[in-house]
Design an enzyme around this catalytic site. Sequence first.
Site, short mmCIF file in Angstrom:
data_model
loop_
_atom_site.label_atom_id
_atom_site.label_comp_id
_atom_site.label_asym_id
_atom_site.label_seq_id
_atom_site.Cartn_x
_atom_site.Cartn_y
_atom_site.Cartn_z
N SER A 111 0.82 -1.21 0.00
CA SER A 111 0.00 0.00 0.00
C SER A 111 0.85 1.25 0.00
CB SER A 111 -0.95 0.00 1.19
OG SER A 111 -0.33 0.66 2.27
N LYS A 112 0.30 2.23 -0.67
CA LYS A 112 1.00 3.51 -0.83
C LYS A 112 1.37 4.08 0.54
CE LYS A 112 2.24 7.39 -2.77
NZ LYS A 112 3.68 7.45 -3.05
N ARG A 113 0.45 3.90 1.46
CA ARG A 113 0.66 4.49 2.78
C ARG A 113 1.92 3.95 3.46
NH1 ARG A 113 -3.94 3.17 5.85
NH2 ARG A 113 -5.02 3.26 3.86
#
Length: 483
Positions: free
Chosen positions: A254-256
């Site tokens: 995930s980008k996060r």
Amino acid sequence: MNKEVRTRFAPSPTGYMHIGNLRTALYTYLLTRSKGGKFILRIEDTDQERLVEGATDVIYRTMKDTGLIHDEGPDIGGDYGPYIQSERRNIYKEYAEKLVELGHAYYCFCSKERLDDLREKQEAAKVPTKYDGLCSRLTKEEVQAKLDAGEPYVIRQKMPKYGKTTFKDEVFGEISVENVILDDNVLLKADGLPTYNFANVIDDHLMNVTHIIRGSEYLSSTPKYNLLYEAFGWEIPTYIHVSPVMRDAQKKLSKRDGDASYEDFIKKGYLKEAIVNYIALLGWSPGGDREKYTIDELIEIFDVKGISKSPAIFDENKLAWLNGEYIRELSPEAFHEKALPWYKGVIENPAIDLKEVSALLQKRCEKLSDISEQVDFFDALPEYDIEMYTHKKMKTNPENSLVSLENILPVIEGIEDWTFDNLHDALMELVAKMEVKNGIVLWPLRVAVSGKAFTPGGGVEIAYILGKEETIKRIKTGIEKLK
Ligand code: GLU
């Protein structure tokens, strides 16, 4: 004659290129090139709330950088444009209205309040939440009256109430759903823009797309798309759904977490060739254990049959290993060029020949971002503990290290012409004279000149780069510490 293979990569402009998306683009590209077809880039920007400035440029840049060159797209045109969905508004409206005429869609005027209320009631009753079809029962006249009165509306797909929809996916095999569970999804929103569910079908048909490769999250909606193709009487394309890329068994990349986008990996110092090679084998296998392929070799051997149904786990260690292999293949000049930015702020002393440092690093570096911490001792000797002189395999300890350093010092002071070979030969002579194993001399030298146990080269290489004066200084420091 077989129909020309036409494929598309259809990213939504989110501002970054997710590794899973890049892999979809890569598989699509490989399939197309292996069949000699056309590869289309289409920008899916109908979700106006999610638009990010400059996001389309990220897509163009990444495709260009990784060599996934499209044959048609917004930036280069083609016979089936426009290739940006927000510029195709009128087309979707026309087809949505046509679908209403054909009896496979209907206008819906329900307010947000009514829909919220309906959902709450369904949730409370623990039944699947779906539209109840109220507006599908309006008469033609009632619909016309509302349209004339300017009431806001959406257009919904009218799902059959009975029967099954079955389709074949090249990876997942035959999939069937009972039509009764399908929701009357919105096709055209109140703002006149289509939903993904509608636009993808219209575009894929009008752009003559023959093969669709996309994430398996679309698998469950595919029956609805097929009902649309059938309603229009259009040919259904070949579907190839690919499983997600996971960080581990539970979590997607995930980008996060900063481990999901192509740019994240470039920033971490991975080479684009290694990334492309790695993701090609992330969920697809040509059989055998070979790990390293150029893009041309991949085109040669790509076959959809090798795509796996199970989610692929992204193993950064493996990527790092592969990256190291690519680093070793670079010319010394090319590697030096790439390494240079990583010396900034770490090696500032002009006496250090950075080319020599690069030559050492290229042999052992896995990723460029490791460089800074590998060379942080050149400018100044870090603080270190004398326990570092203890090395089991080398059979060194602080006592015999002191003896070695005291012997090394005059040898080094005596070298007149500071070349690598002179330094190396003088130290080997000392080893012979002391009648010890190399490590007894070289390990203490390495620790004394670097203050570290892990260095991009041995003591001789490092001492040579540091120069005579600095080497003497550091050996003296070592002797002081050990005394
Ligand atoms: N715009 C969709 C996405 O980015 C594309 C899905 C597809 O390839 O059809 O997920």
